[in-house]
Design an enzyme around this catalytic site. Structure first.
Site, PDB file in Angstrom:
ATOM      1  N   CYS A 285      -5.879  -5.605  -4.894  1.00  0.00           N
ATOM      2  CA  CYS A 285      -6.593  -5.134  -3.710  1.00  0.00           C
ATOM      3  C   CYS A 285      -7.752  -6.084  -3.466  1.00  0.00           C
ATOM      4  CB  CYS A 285      -7.119  -3.734  -3.972  1.00  0.00           C
ATOM      5  SG  CYS A 285      -8.066  -3.081  -2.592  1.00  0.00           S
TER       6      CYS A 285
ATOM      7  N   TYR B 208     -14.051   2.914   0.761  1.00  0.00           N
ATOM      8  CA  TYR B 208     -13.188   4.075   1.022  1.00  0.00           C
ATOM      9  C   TYR B 208     -13.831   5.387   0.577  1.00  0.00           C
ATOM     10  CZ  TYR B 208      -9.445   1.068   2.591  1.00  0.00           C
ATOM     11  OH  TYR B 208      -8.706   0.182   3.323  1.00  0.00           O
TER      12      TYR B 208
ATOM     13  N   ASN C  78       0.809  -1.220   0.000  1.00  0.00           N
ATOM     14  CA  ASN C  78       0.000   0.000   0.000  1.00  0.00           C
ATOM     15  C   ASN C  78       0.839   1.266   0.000  1.00  0.00           C
ATOM     16  OD1 ASN C  78      -2.759  -0.393  -0.159  1.00  0.00           O
ATOM     17  ND2 ASN C  78      -2.895  -1.126   1.958  1.00  0.00           N
TER      18      ASN C  78
HETATM   19  C1  G6P Z   1      -8.354  -3.587   3.052  1.00  0.00           C
HETATM   20  C2  G6P Z   1      -7.639  -2.708   2.086  1.00  0.00           C
HETATM   21  C3  G6P Z   1      -6.165  -2.774   2.322  1.00  0.00           C
HETATM   22  C4  G6P Z   1      -5.891  -2.389   3.744  1.00  0.00           C
HETATM   23  C5  G6P Z   1      -6.692  -3.267   4.702  1.00  0.00           C
HETATM   24  C6  G6P Z   1      -6.585  -2.728   6.105  1.00  0.00           C
HETATM   25  O1  G6P Z   1      -7.961  -4.861   2.818  1.00  0.00           O
HETATM   26  O2  G6P Z   1      -7.907  -3.061   0.767  1.00  0.00           O
HETATM   27  O3  G6P Z   1      -5.506  -1.917   1.461  1.00  0.00           O
HETATM   28  O4  G6P Z   1      -4.525  -2.512   4.025  1.00  0.00           O
HETATM   29  O5  G6P Z   1      -8.046  -3.265   4.368  1.00  0.00           O
HETATM   30  O6  G6P Z   1      -6.888  -3.736   7.005  1.00  0.00           O
HETATM   31  P1  G6P Z   1      -6.345  -3.629   8.493  1.00  0.00           P
HETATM   32  O7  G6P Z   1      -6.844  -4.823   9.180  1.00  0.00           O
HETATM   33  O8  G6P Z   1      -4.851  -3.552   8.388  1.00  0.00           O
HETATM   34  O9  G6P Z   1      -6.904  -2.345   9.023  1.00  0.00           O
END
Ligand code: G6P
Length: 440
Positions: free
Chosen positions: A172, A253, A151
């Site tokens: 993603c 998002y 990311n």
């Molecule tokens: C989703 C997004 C990723 C992000 C993740 C965060 O998968 O697509 O880009 O890194 O959520 O998850 P977390 O458990 O690290 O907050």
């Protein structure tokens, strides 16, 4: 069955067991065998790397999969003979993510891992390291494909495609997450459902839904259950009537743009209450996960991994790998050079779009135009992204300032300058390209 060597950069991540689980099931289904799997991490991550590697060995052994699992902190050695490289690193670790999330709050701006100033700081740290990885791949295993989850995925992929010769695309889990939610809502198995995806990473939109190849978009967008579908995709019911009218399902998002006050208030409240930001929460989840991974009796994925946001990430990667090694085409939403597939975005910019993936890799599928109600936002964020890539590669303070100023979450030039100054100071150890250039 096709066999190959897979290298995982950031192999000590708590996510890696999900990927290992996916590799085992693909082998069981006769799709392919990752005969050699090498987990790579930095020396500071050695302990975690060993823990994850030993855990995965147990998973593989239990399944009887004839694969060799090794781990190393020597990336170049690991890359020798690789066909696929998965990048899932986090430069600066969770500590830096926590900093990215806390810093903008000081200026009344949302702190988020990939969106806004937090994602910007992450990009400045990560792009140079990702380019070094790409150079190693081009030199050591030039035919290999780099699957980039690192990311901010869209930005990193744009840098890789603009400044290296590596074969790569960005991935993603958001689009596949929406597809899974839609399959559930349509009471169908996920293989029967496909979607049209168009936009940018963490700002993409589903514009069409198909069941067994038949267009069921009208049924989905016209359904009184539409707000429920949206809820399942994480976007919440609040925007449902507007989106239903536009006939699009956004990435969750979008809440940071269209619901920015609400998101900011929630984040501030959590911090004031001592809960901290998402990174602080993730650090606690990871502590729990690593305790389990270290337990020699544990040989399958613990349910706690579901508390992380990356569910299904391995599916996107392994569907793509399977399509490439078997030359059996599939449609996946990936981050690739636009080449005109998303109207209104420059042809050489990276977009997140439905792609046909086969033996030659992914090719973007031409999409219908996004409605003007969202296209402007996408174009503005693309301008921010492209400027950020230039800033990160060249250590260009001017470009960095204008990148931030172009971000829809940054209110004005004074705030952009102050945030940039703080980001450069707090991240100095990770930003050699900006050394001696901190004057904004
Ligand atoms: C989703 C997004 C990723 C992000 C993740 C965060 O998968 O697509 O880009 O890194 O959520 O998850 P977390 O458990 O690290 O907050």
């Amino acid at each position: 069955m096709k066999e190959f060597k897979l290298v995982i950069i950031g192999g000590g991540s708590s996510y890696t067991p999900e990927l290992a689980g996916g590799l085992i099931s693909r082998w069981k289904q006769g799709e392919f065998l990752a005969r050699e799997i090498v987990l790579v991490d930095i020396p500071q991550g050695q302990k975690r790397l060993e823990t994850v590697s030993a855990f995965i060995q147990r998973m593989v052994q239990k399944a009887g999969m004839p694969a060799r699992i090794t781990s190393t902190t020597n990336r170049q050695e690991a890359l020798d003979g690789a066909s696929f490289v998965v990048s899932q690193m986090r430069v600066g670790g969770m500590k830096a993510r926590s900093m990215d999330e806390h810093l903008p709050l000081k200026y009344g701006v949302i702190g988020q891992e990939t969106t806004g100033p937090g994602g910007f700081a992450n990009a400045l740290r990560t792009i140079p390291v990702s380019l070094e990885l790409a150079q190693d791949i081009v030199r050591i295993c030039p035919k290999a494909w780099l699957l980039n989850f690192t990311n901010p995925s869209g930005l990193v992929t744009e840098a890789l495609l603009r400044y290296s010769d590596v074969n790569t695309f960005g991935l993603c889990n958001v689009p596949i997450g929406i597809k899974m939610a839609l399959a559930k809502a349509l009471l169908a198995s996920p293989e029967r459902v496909s979607i049209d995806v168009s936009g940018l990473n963490h700002l993409s939109f589903v514009t069409g839904v198909y069941l067994d190849g038949k267009d069921v978009s009208d049924q989905v967008f016209g359904s009184p259950l539409f707000p429920l579908y949206l809820d399942q995709t994480g976007i919440g019911k609040i925007m449902a009537p507007y989106l239903q009218h536009l006939k699009i399902i956004p990435s969750s998002y979008l809440q940071y743009y269209w619901g920015k006050n609400r998101a900011l208030e929630k984040e501030k409240k959590d911090v004031e209450a001592g809960k901290g930001t998402r990174a602080d929460e993730v650090m606690k989840i990871e502590k729990e996960l690593f305790e389990m991974y270290a337990d020699p009796r544990v040989d399958e994925m613990p349910p706690q991994l579901k508390k992380r946001g990356g569910a299904y990430y391995s599916d996107v990667a392994l569907n793509s790998i399977s399509a490439m090694v078997n030359d059996r085409p599939v449609v996946e939403a990936l981050n690739v050079k636009n080449k005109g597939a998303v109207p209104g975005i420059q042809p050489d910019a990276v977009v997140e779009v439905s792609c046909m993936v086969d033996g030659r890799g992914p090719s973007p599928i031409a999409q219908k135009p996004l409605p003007p109600e969202v296209l402007g936002l996408v174009q503005k964020v693309k301008a921010y992204e492209s400027l950020t890539v230039e800033a990160a590669v060249h250590g260009d303070v001017q470009k960095a300032f204008f990148a931030l100023l172009n971000h829809p979450l940054v209110p004005d030039a004074d705030t952009a300058a102050s945030i940039l100054k703080d980001i450069l100071a707090e991240n100095a150890e990770f930003l050699p390209q900006f050394k001696g250039k901190t004057e904004v």
